[in-house]
Write an enzyme that holds these catalytic residues in place. Structure first.
Site, PDB file in Angstrom:
ATOM      1  N   LYS A 163     -69.425 -10.074  -7.507  1.00 12.54           N
ATOM      2  CA  LYS A 163     -69.003  -8.676  -7.437  1.00 12.54           C
ATOM      3  C   LYS A 163     -70.084  -7.812  -8.075  1.00 12.54           C
ATOM      4  CE  LYS A 163     -64.742  -8.912  -5.793  1.00 12.54           C
ATOM      5  NZ  LYS A 163     -64.390  -8.296  -4.496  1.00 12.54           N
ATOM      6  N   LYS A 261     -59.225 -11.202   6.629  1.00 12.00           N
ATOM      7  CA  LYS A 261     -58.135 -11.489   5.689  1.00 12.00           C
ATOM      8  C   LYS A 261     -56.827 -11.289   6.434  1.00 12.00           C
ATOM      9  CE  LYS A 261     -60.481  -9.998   1.474  1.00 12.00           C
ATOM     10  NZ  LYS A 261     -60.575  -8.974   0.425  1.00 12.00           N
TER      11      LYS A 261
END
Ligand code: OSB
Ligand code: MG
Length: 367
Positions: A163, A261
């Protein structure tokens, strides 16, 4: 399929360690497990992966609970279905709310596979005998990131996603590249470079596998412009909320990769359609993760057996985030791979004792 009962279990569990993204820190996870019963005694499970606050997408646990209880469950309890794709399609008069829809769609697929006595991966036409896994590091200092990568490598992961955000990008990724030259690494910005995209161009020289969602959810045009300036492939996450969004992104050339997703796109039905579309257009796909519990994780494992999932995704071991999950057996990554569950449906059982421990709300909806 005739559905007779929908049970909603709202659960809450602490993560083993805080998960840091450019948008905030997650320490505790809430979720909704949907338990769908048919008139033959089959029980299917789905999971709503929305967070408690709308930091990642606009839905929350409460909006999903409302949508499932007051809008979607009444629809599925009223009609009968031949195939689970009809469940998603029966929501077509309901705008957006993909994570709420996904939880019900997933449960319907699980029921359907159980009726046919097949593992879900076989029901959806999956062909991969093992799934390519990967892990995500979300930490607040570079030392912590390096420490975590070292530990995940020792567990057998061969691909790690980091991240990033402004000030935690080039220097971080350069150090990671230098420390782990053979590792496949990618960076996920969660939209942090919206308005400051030139800060990203430096990173282009590091040979990252890809950069995920540098700009905002609605910035398909801006992503297309940025992709033209960068060699590193752009992967879209937040932007791909439906088959239609995927079509637009492909037409605009907003990126070369899509992270699929199940929750973000409205369910397994739509996820499979996006997978098929991407295959047709030469867009690479991988299966994303949502710090999910075992129900959604098992659905991810099934989805990732489809032939297009040729690069490792964010499906990690259950133990990556949880001391004890609500399903058994755990998802286990070995040498960067996961074996699909061979039991019928999603192939995992609900651990009722654990569910009871972590459940904070329960509701039963009947026909
Ligand atoms: O390991 C996982 O479950 C994926 C972690 C992750 O990156 C993520 C987790 C929660 C919300 C959004 C994202 C993302 O992919 O952006
Ligand atoms: Mg992402």
């Amino acid at each position: 399929m005739k559905f007779t009962k929908v049970e909603l279990h709202v659960i809450q569990m602490a993560l083993k360690a805080p998960f840091v993204t450019s948008l905030g820190i997650v320490k505790e996870r809430k979720g909704i497990i949907v338990e769908l019963h048919d008139d033959q005694g089959h029980i299917g499970y789905g999971e709503s992966v929305a967070f408690e606050t709308p930091w990642y997408t606009e839905e929350t646990v409460k909006t999903c609970f409302h949508m499932i209880k007051d809008i979607l469950a009444p629809i599925v309890l009223k009609q009968s279905y031949e195939h689970p794709t009809e469940v998603f399609d029966s929501f077509n008069t309901i705008r957006k709310n993909p994570m709420a829809k996904a939880a019900v769609d997933m449960a319907a697929w699980d029921v359907f596979a159980k009726i046919h006595q097949l593992p879900l991966h076989q029901m959806i036409g999956g062909t991969r005998s093992d799934i390519l896994a990967g892990v995500v590091v979300g930490a607040s200092t570079i030392d912590e990131v390096l420490k975590q990568i070292q530990a995940f490598k020792a567990e057998g992961y061969e691909r790690v996603k980091i991240k990033i955000g402004p000030g935690k990008d080039y220097d971080w990724m350069k150090e990671i590249r230098h420390s782990f030259p053979e590792l496949s690494i990618l960076a996920d910005a969660n939209s942090a470079y919206s308005g400051v995209e030139d800060q990203l161009l430096e990173i282009d020289e590091l040979g990252l596998q890809m950069i995920e969602q540098p700009l905002g959810q609605d910035d398909l045009v801006d992503h297309a412009r940025l992709q033209k300036k960068m060699v590193t492939p752009i992967c879209l996450d937040e932007s791909i909320t439906s088959l239609h969004a995927a079509k637009s992104a492909i037409a605009l050339q907003s990126g070369r990769v899509i992270n699929i997703k199940i929750g973000r796109v409205g369910g397994l039905t739509e996820a499979i359609r996006i997978h098929d579309l991407c295959q047709k257009h030469g867009i690479q796909v991988w299966c994303g993760g949502m710090l999910e519990f075992g129900v959604s994780r098992a659905h991810n494992v099934a989805l990732a057996t489809l032939s297009g999932f040729s690069i490792p995704g964010d499906i990690s071991s259950s133990s990556r985030y949880w001391q004890e999950d609500i399903t058994t057996p755990d998802v286990v990554v070995e040498r960067g791979r996961i074996l699909p569950f061979e039991g019928v449906g999603i192939g995992v059982e609900i651990n009722r004792k654990r569910l009871d421990e972590v459940r904070i709300h329960h509701e039963v909806l009947i026909k």
